[in-house]
Design an enzyme around this catalytic site. Structure first.
Site: not given
Ligand SMILES: NC(=O)c1ccc[n+]([C@@H]2O[C@H](COP(=O)([O-])OP(=O)(O)OC[C@H]3O[C@@H](n4cnc5c(N)ncnc54)[C@H](OP(=O)(O)O)[C@@H]3O)[C@@H](O)[C@H]2O)c1
Length: 333
Positions: A138, A84, A13, A126
């Protein structure tokens, strides 16, 4: 490779999970199971997509037995669930370890238990020579994934575990551009940490192209990294002021755990790094299962690079930044 496949996305999500879902549905997958904790986010996503190939599973990656149930008959796992936000994680490090490290280990164990052919973990710049707790968790996630291809599944085969790393996704939840846009629209000064700070930048579409391509060519134990350009915070400020008007800025100083520049490949990793036209690949020197390099068609050895950092790569010009921001539709959200 995705047509007819059954997919599980942990964190389905989130910003990435939602965009990846949309792309995979267009690729003709059979089913996508969305695995996350918050029921409201799932209800919102369900009504946005209205696609009966989607299944919504409430669950926490800290809960191994729930993951095992969720992975039954799955072909590919995308592991995107994480905590994150750097300042929140600095303040709550135990929680980040439980989700980002132990949760990732649970994902791996459940993949092995359920004989999953391929599992892809989404990581971040990071994690490279980490300064903050988020990056350190990470990094451990990456290490767990690239080592796990050594382990045998319950049916004695192997899961191809792969790790990906990239920089800031433009406009993703908690990122800087939407924050600046909101401040400017509210006629507030924008709050800048340091104007010369640089960051790698990737659009969501570029991130999806990269994720699908890396998933296709991976054979297990690699880390894939896209070739990216970068921006400076002052570049974003100038682009947004040109687009929306100048409301002024305050310098608030670099925050605890932040780096001035990010690194996607450090000096030591260059020794194990190969490159394609659009990405780098780090092979795991400790892997028992590395396939011969000639099986990766078109990969060439990286040898003339010192470090791949956001201050060393080409920066977007102000005009390019304006175009990227306009095309991202962030101004109208
Ligand atoms: N955004 C960036 O710029 C970026 C850059 C590099 C890498 N990343 C990586 O990409 C991935 C996705 O990032 P995003 O930007 O999509 O993050 P996000 O929008 O914060 O989404 C995080 C997702 O993880 C779920 N989640 C968190 N804790 C959980 C748990 N304990 N069990 C099950 N689900 C869990 C959240 O839903 P609920 O809270 O409902 O559980 C949400 O669906 C992350 O691993 C992040 O480190 C992001």
């Amino acid at each position: 490779m995705f047509r007819g496949k059954k997919i599980l996305i942990t964190g389905g999500t989130g910003s990435l999970g939602t965009a990846l879902t949309s792309r995979l549905l267009n690729e003709g997958v059979d089913t996508i199971r969305i695995f996350s904790r918050n029921e409201n986010k799932q209800i919102t996503m369900e009504s946005k997509f209205k696609d009966d190939r989607l299944r919504f599973l409430l669950g926490d990656i800290r809960d191994y037995s729930r993951l095992v149930r969720a992975m039954e008959d799955i072909d590919i796992v995308f592991h995107a669930a994480a905590l994150k936000h750097v300042p929140i994680i600095e303040y709550n490090p135990f929680e980040a370890i439980k989700t980002n490290v132990i949760g990732s280990q649970n994902v791996i164990d459940a993949c092995l238990e359920e004989n999953i052919p391929k599992a892809v973990a989404v990581g971040t710049d990071k994690a490279v020579s980490p300064l903050n707790t988020y990056g350190a968790t990470k990094l451990l996630m990456e290490k767990l994934f690239v080592t796990a291809s050594n382990y045998l599944q319950k049916d004695r085969h192997q899961t191809n575990f792969v790790a990906l790393r990239y920089g800031n996704v433009l406009g993703s939840s908690g990122s800087v551009i939407p924050k600046f846009i909101e401040q400017i629209k509210n006629k507030e000064k924008i709050t800048i940490t340091d104007p010369s700070m640089t960051r790698f930048s990737i659009t969501m579409d570029e991130a999806l192209d990269f994720i699908l391509k890396a998933t296709e060519i991976s054979k297990g134990s690699e880390i894939f990294i896209p070739k990216l350009q970068a921006y400076s915070i002052s570049g974003i400020k100038d682009a947004l002021f040109d687009l929306l008007g100048n409301t002024g800025s305050d310098i608030i100083g670099i925050r605890e755990g932040e780096k001035m520049n990010e690194v996607l490949l450090n000096r030591e990793e260059i020794r194990y790094s190969w490159e394609y036209e659009n990405m780098y690949m780090v092979l795991n020197p400790l892997s028992k299962n590395n396939v011969p390099i000639d099986e990766y068609s078109n990969a060439t050895k990286v040898d003339s690079m010192d470090e791949y950092s956001s201050d060393s790569v080409k920066k977007f010009s102000i005009e390019e930044m304006k175009k990227i921001i306009t095309n991202s539709k962030l101004l109208t959200k």
